[in-house]
Design a protein around this motif. Structure first.
Motif, PDB file in Angstrom:
ATOM      1  N   ASP A  39     -28.752  40.082  81.025  1.00  0.00           N
ATOM      2  CA  ASP A  39     -28.017  39.275  80.051  1.00  0.00           C
ATOM      3  C   ASP A  39     -28.653  39.500  78.686  1.00  0.00           C
ATOM      4  OD1 ASP A  39     -27.053  37.259  78.374  1.00  0.00           O
ATOM      5  OD2 ASP A  39     -26.977  35.759  79.971  1.00  0.00           O
ATOM      6  N   ILE A  40     -28.019  40.303  77.846  1.00  0.00           N
ATOM      7  CA  ILE A  40     -28.614  40.700  76.579  1.00  0.00           C
ATOM      8  C   ILE A  40     -28.721  39.531  75.601  1.00  0.00           C
ATOM      9  CG2 ILE A  40     -26.412  41.462  75.578  1.00  0.00           C
ATOM     10  CD1 ILE A  40     -29.881  43.097  75.067  1.00  0.00           C
ATOM     11  N   ILE A  41     -27.764  38.618  75.612  1.00  0.00           N
ATOM     12  CA  ILE A  41     -27.825  37.479  74.699  1.00  0.00           C
ATOM     13  C   ILE A  41     -28.996  36.572  75.068  1.00  0.00           C
ATOM     14  CG2 ILE A  41     -26.601  35.503  73.754  1.00  0.00           C
ATOM     15  CD1 ILE A  41     -25.501  38.251  72.915  1.00  0.00           C
ATOM     16  N   ALA A  42     -29.185  36.341  76.370  1.00  0.00           N
ATOM     17  CA  ALA A  42     -30.334  35.553  76.815  1.00  0.00           C
ATOM     18  C   ALA A  42     -31.640  36.255  76.466  1.00  0.00           C
ATOM     19  CB  ALA A  42     -30.251  35.300  78.317  1.00  0.00           C
ATOM     20  N   LEU A  43     -31.644  37.582  76.570  1.00  0.00           N
ATOM     21  CA  LEU A  43     -32.844  38.344  76.224  1.00  0.00           C
ATOM     22  C   LEU A  43     -33.187  38.171  74.753  1.00  0.00           C
ATOM     23  CD1 LEU A  43     -35.003  40.434  77.184  1.00  0.00           C
ATOM     24  CD2 LEU A  43     -33.443  42.205  76.357  1.00  0.00           C
ATOM     25  N   PHE A  44     -32.192  38.225  73.884  1.00  0.00           N
ATOM     26  CA  PHE A  44     -32.437  38.008  72.457  1.00  0.00           C
ATOM     27  C   PHE A  44     -33.108  36.647  72.240  1.00  0.00           C
ATOM     28  CE2 PHE A  44     -28.568  40.803  71.209  1.00  0.00           C
ATOM     29  CZ  PHE A  44     -29.361  41.936  71.214  1.00  0.00           C
ATOM     30  N   GLY A  45     -32.559  35.630  72.891  1.00  0.00           N
ATOM     31  CA  GLY A  45     -33.088  34.289  72.720  1.00  0.00           C
ATOM     32  C   GLY A  45     -34.521  34.144  73.200  1.00  0.00           C
ATOM     33  N   ARG A  46     -34.872  34.920  74.222  1.00  0.00           N
ATOM     34  CA  ARG A  46     -36.218  34.833  74.803  1.00  0.00           C
ATOM     35  C   ARG A  46     -37.251  35.649  74.037  1.00  0.00           C
ATOM     36  NH1 ARG A  46     -36.107  33.892  80.394  1.00  0.00           N
ATOM     37  NH2 ARG A  46     -38.388  34.094  80.329  1.00  0.00           N
ATOM     38  N   THR A  47     -36.808  36.610  73.233  1.00  0.00           N
ATOM     39  CA  THR A  47     -37.758  37.545  72.609  1.00  0.00           C
ATOM     40  C   THR A  47     -37.672  37.569  71.082  1.00  0.00           C
ATOM     41  OG1 THR A  47     -36.181  39.380  72.895  1.00  0.00           O
ATOM     42  CG2 THR A  47     -37.781  39.022  74.662  1.00  0.00           C
ATOM     43  N   GLY A  48     -37.095  36.538  70.508  1.00  0.00           N
ATOM     44  CA  GLY A  48     -37.081  36.437  69.052  1.00  0.00           C
ATOM     45  C   GLY A  48     -35.928  37.139  68.370  1.00  0.00           C
ATOM     46  N   GLY A  49     -34.969  37.613  69.137  1.00  0.00           N
ATOM     47  CA  GLY A  49     -33.807  38.273  68.558  1.00  0.00           C
ATOM     48  C   GLY A  49     -32.696  37.278  68.250  1.00  0.00           C
ATOM     49  N   VAL A  50     -31.651  37.784  67.613  1.00  0.00           N
ATOM     50  CA  VAL A  50     -30.508  36.954  67.233  1.00  0.00           C
ATOM     51  C   VAL A  50     -29.230  37.678  67.664  1.00  0.00           C
ATOM     52  CG1 VAL A  50     -29.266  35.908  65.288  1.00  0.00           C
ATOM     53  CG2 VAL A  50     -31.766  36.054  65.247  1.00  0.00           C
ATOM     54  N   PRO A  51     -28.287  36.981  68.291  1.00  0.00           N
ATOM     55  CA  PRO A  51     -27.013  37.614  68.650  1.00  0.00           C
ATOM     56  C   PRO A  51     -26.347  38.217  67.414  1.00  0.00           C
ATOM     57  CG  PRO A  51     -27.204  35.474  69.699  1.00  0.00           C
ATOM     58  CD  PRO A  51     -28.341  35.580  68.729  1.00  0.00           C
ATOM     59  N   PRO A  52     -25.617  39.313  67.563  1.00  0.00           N
ATOM     60  CA  PRO A  52     -25.010  39.990  66.407  1.00  0.00           C
ATOM     61  C   PRO A  52     -24.237  39.069  65.476  1.00  0.00           C
ATOM     62  CG  PRO A  52     -24.788  41.362  68.343  1.00  0.00           C
ATOM     63  CD  PRO A  52     -25.369  40.059  68.817  1.00  0.00           C
ATOM     64  N   LYS A  53     -23.455  38.155  66.026  1.00  0.00           N
ATOM     65  CA  LYS A  53     -22.606  37.294  65.189  1.00  0.00           C
ATOM     66  C   LYS A  53     -23.408  36.324  64.326  1.00  0.00           C
ATOM     67  CE  LYS A  53     -21.876  33.678  68.679  1.00  0.00           C
ATOM     68  NZ  LYS A  53     -22.580  32.637  67.928  1.00  0.00           N
ATOM     69  N   ASP A  54     -24.655  36.065  64.711  1.00  0.00           N
ATOM     70  CA  ASP A  54     -25.477  35.097  63.990  1.00  0.00           C
ATOM     71  C   ASP A  54     -26.472  35.741  63.024  1.00  0.00           C
ATOM     72  OD1 ASP A  54     -24.244  33.008  65.397  1.00  0.00           O
ATOM     73  OD2 ASP A  54     -25.678  33.190  67.049  1.00  0.00           O
ATOM     74  N   ARG A  55     -26.414  37.049  62.892  1.00  0.00           N
ATOM     75  CA  ARG A  55     -27.361  37.741  62.025  1.00  0.00           C
ATOM     76  C   ARG A  55     -26.949  37.631  60.555  1.00  0.00           C
ATOM     77  NH1 ARG A  55     -27.727  43.019  66.056  1.00  0.00           N
ATOM     78  NH2 ARG A  55     -28.812  41.890  67.737  1.00  0.00           N
ATOM     79  N   HIS A  56     -27.900  37.876  59.693  1.00  0.00           N
ATOM     80  CA  HIS A  56     -27.622  37.889  58.265  1.00  0.00           C
ATOM     81  C   HIS A  56     -26.564  38.952  57.965  1.00  0.00           C
ATOM     82  CE1 HIS A  56     -28.288  38.652  53.951  1.00  0.00           C
ATOM     83  NE2 HIS A  56     -28.715  37.386  53.911  1.00  0.00           N
TER      84      HIS A  56
END
Length: 200
Positions: A39-56
């Motif tokens: 689950d890539i979105i969960a991975l972002f949340g666990r490792t300091g990343g941000v889902p594409p739609k929420d990025r600057h």
């Protein structure tokens, strides 16, 4: 024989752009691939990343340009805004897990079939009919779409935990037996070179 642990998401555009190069590199070096959808979105949340739609916005715009550049350079059909993205990646991931255990077809082809369906063919890879078609196209029984769902769910979750523990933070992500880590389809050449050194 070297093994490559391959962490990826069936909805990842960069996993799609990897095409079949990982399989070609593995064949060249006599290596095996351990396919680990997560689950890539969960991975972002666990490792300091941000889902594409929420990025600057600057990151969103750069990502769009880069995806179009890379797909053009690779000669791959690509829809920047596919009709069915984001979608639920779990059903296709469960199918990959079931197919890996079954072993009767080509898992690499199955993974790319899902990714191509999402990013080039305007198909929803959460739909049962699409999953079945991809399974059959890769030489598997379409019935695998209905088998091992509990094991699929457990393995999918375990892949995420394992990925976090091993330093994975994006997709595609490749780890070699000596814990060398390669993030992104644009690092496949580096992976190829490293596998050559393991032969020495």
């Amino acid at each position: 024989m070297a093994q490559i642990d391959y962490y990826f998401a069936t909805i990842s555009p960069y996993s799609y752009l990897a095409g079949t190069r990982l399989e070609e590199i593995a064949a060249k070096h006599g290596a095996t691939i351990n396919y680990k959808p997560l689950d890539i979105i969960a991975l972002f949340g666990r490792t300091g990343g941000v889902p594409p739609k929420d990025r600057h916005i600057s990151r969103i715009e750069y990502r769009a340009q880069e995806l179009l550049r890379q797909s053009s350079n690779l000669g791959m059909d690509f829809n920047l805004q596919p009709a069915h993205w984001p979608t639920n990646a779990a059903p296709s991931s469960y199918a990959v897990i079931a197919a890996t255990k079954d072993g009767s077809g080509d898992v690499g082809k199955l993974c790319h079939s899902f990714l191509r369906a999402c990013w080039a063919e305007e198909k929803d890879i959460a739909e049962d009919a699409v999953i079945r078609d991809c399974l059959e196209d890769a030489g598997f029984d379409a019935g695998l779409a209905d088998s091992g769902l509990l094991v699929g769910a457990e393995t999918y979750a375990a892949n995420l935990e394992e990925a976090v523990d091993r330093g994975v933070f994006g997709a595609p992500f490749y780890i070699t037996p000596d814990d060398q880590r390669f993030w992104g389809q644009d690092r496949l050449t580096d992976l190829d070179r490293h596998l050559e050194t393991l032969k020495d």
